[in-house]
Design an enzyme around this catalytic site. Structure first.
Site, PDB file in Angstrom:
ATOM      1  CE1 TYR A  36       6.443   0.384   8.175  1.00  0.00           C
ATOM      2  CE2 TYR A  36       4.760   0.180   6.464  1.00  0.00           C
ATOM      3  CZ  TYR A  36       6.084   0.094   6.864  1.00  0.00           C
ATOM      4  OH  TYR A  36       7.047  -0.244   5.958  1.00  0.00           O
TER       5      TYR A  36
ATOM      6  CD  GLU B 195       6.768   1.533   2.853  1.00  0.00           C
ATOM      7  OE1 GLU B 195       6.144   0.692   3.535  1.00  0.00           O
ATOM      8  OE2 GLU B 195       8.004   1.507   2.734  1.00  0.00           O
TER       9      GLU B 195
ATOM     10  CG  ASP C 163       8.270  -3.584   8.412  1.00  0.00           C
ATOM     11  OD1 ASP C 163       9.111  -3.817   9.325  1.00  0.00           O
ATOM     12  OD2 ASP C 163       8.527  -3.763   7.211  1.00  0.00           O
TER      13      ASP C 163
END
Length: 353
Positions: free
Chosen positions: A128, A45, A146
């Site tokens: 996020y 990520e 996202d």
């Protein structure tokens, strides 16, 4: 028999599609099984922030081969990690990556927190990323939005409020359709849908599993969503860089820890401004590359004029002589790697003239 609500139908249809069409990615568990290694989810990520899957994939594979656990990454030196990250861009991510790994080992016994709130306490982990790790690694219900998910949701509900103002509406809509079960799979299914079908340009609405429930399909132009505010022009800056060579070694410095390309090895350069200071690091017979090296950062574009010399002397200040033949091992960021290539090309032409 309970009646299925429209939002529940969206989740059901998308998960059924994901079970068959999920992308195979190095960091991803198979559909229906939560990832068992939060380290790999977190690392992926962070790498994927403002970076494509195609670009991040090879870096992920090299990182996990070299540092297979958060403990091994926490033990990496700053220089080794920054060199391994070179070329991936947005170098603050690399600095935060190391700080986060060290905090997880030092303060959490090598275990990542399993909640959004706990994850948000880690360096470089924003809303996020925390939601993505909580959902994908730990199976928590979390709303993961996202750029791909943002686009899918804006089209599903035909949200016409321009970005960034429309993001609160998009998040609220994403919350409504996020299921309690399989939240991690749902998040990844939404990402896949945005990356492969509901693309920025020319979305493939004909094969979309959510076509029947998509409000944007009923409009003349589904690709018009999300509505984006007009972009401000990107400032243009100038700079000078210097290639100082002695006995087939080039002089490299390390940039300050804070600021652009912080902590990275680099060629000496001036400030980057509308009118940079062109003073060179030493007095020498300088030759100048005719065409500047152009590079685009997030907030400005840069034209770097390169100068080179066989100095035979060492500039003042900290630095190191690096073998030209091993320049690929220096971990130069893309700007300075391209600047080095420009000089080496010019030198080859000069030597054969």
């Amino acid at each position: 028999m309970p009646v299925e609500m429209p939002d529940q139908k969206i989740a059901r249809d998308l998960l059924a599609h994901y079970d068959v069409h999920a992308r195979t990615l190095s960091w991803r568990a198979a559909p229906g099984a939560n990832a068992t290694d939060p380290y790999r989810v977190w690392l992926s990520e962070v790498m994927l922030q403002q970076t494509t899957v195609a670009a991040a994939g090879p870096y992920f594979d090299r990182f996990t081969a070299r540092w297979p656990t958060v403990e091994s990454l926490a033990g990496a030196t700053d220089a080794d990690l920054m060199a391994a990250w070179a070329g991936l861009g947005y170098y603050a991510r690399a600095r935060n990556l190391l700080a986060c790994a060290r905090m997880v080992v030092r303060d959490h016994g090598g275990e990542f927190p399993d909640s959004e709130a706990g994850l948000l306490s880690l360096p470089g982990v924003g809303a996020y990323t925390a939601a993505a790790i909580a959902a994908i690694a730990f199976g928590r219900r979390a709303v993961v939005v996202d750029a791909n998910v943002e686009r899918v949701v804006a089209r599903l509900f035909a949200i016409a409020t321009p970005l960034p103002a429309g993001r609160s509406q998009i998040r609220a809509a994403a919350d409504r359709i996020t299921p309690d079960a399989r939240a991690g799979d749902f998040a990844q299914a939404m990402m896949d849908l945005g990356a492969t079908i509901c693309t920025s340009r020319s979305p493939a609405c004909g094969i979309c599993p959510l076509r029947a429930d998509c409000a944007a399909v009923a409009t003349a132009d589904p690709a018009a969503f999300p509505v984006k505010a007009a972009k401000k022009p990107r400032p243009h800056r100038l700079g000078h860089g210097w290639w100082i060579e002695r006995d087939r070694h080039v002089w490299l410095i390390r940039r300050p820890d804070k600021g652009l390309l912080g902590g990275m090895r680099a060629l000496p350069s001036s400030d980057w401004s509308a009118a940079p200071d062109p003073r060179s690091p030493l007095t020498a017979d300088w030759r100048t590359i005719a065409d500047p090296v152009d590079h685009v950062f997030t907030h400005f574009s840069l034209a770097l004029t390169m100068h080179w010399t066989d100095a035979g002397q060492q500039p003042s200040g900290p630095g190191e002589w690096w073998p030209v033949e091993r320049l690929d091992e220096a971990g130069l960021p893309t700007l300075f790697r391209r600047a080095a290539d420009a000089v080496l090309t010019q030198r080859k032409c000069h030597d054969h003239a």
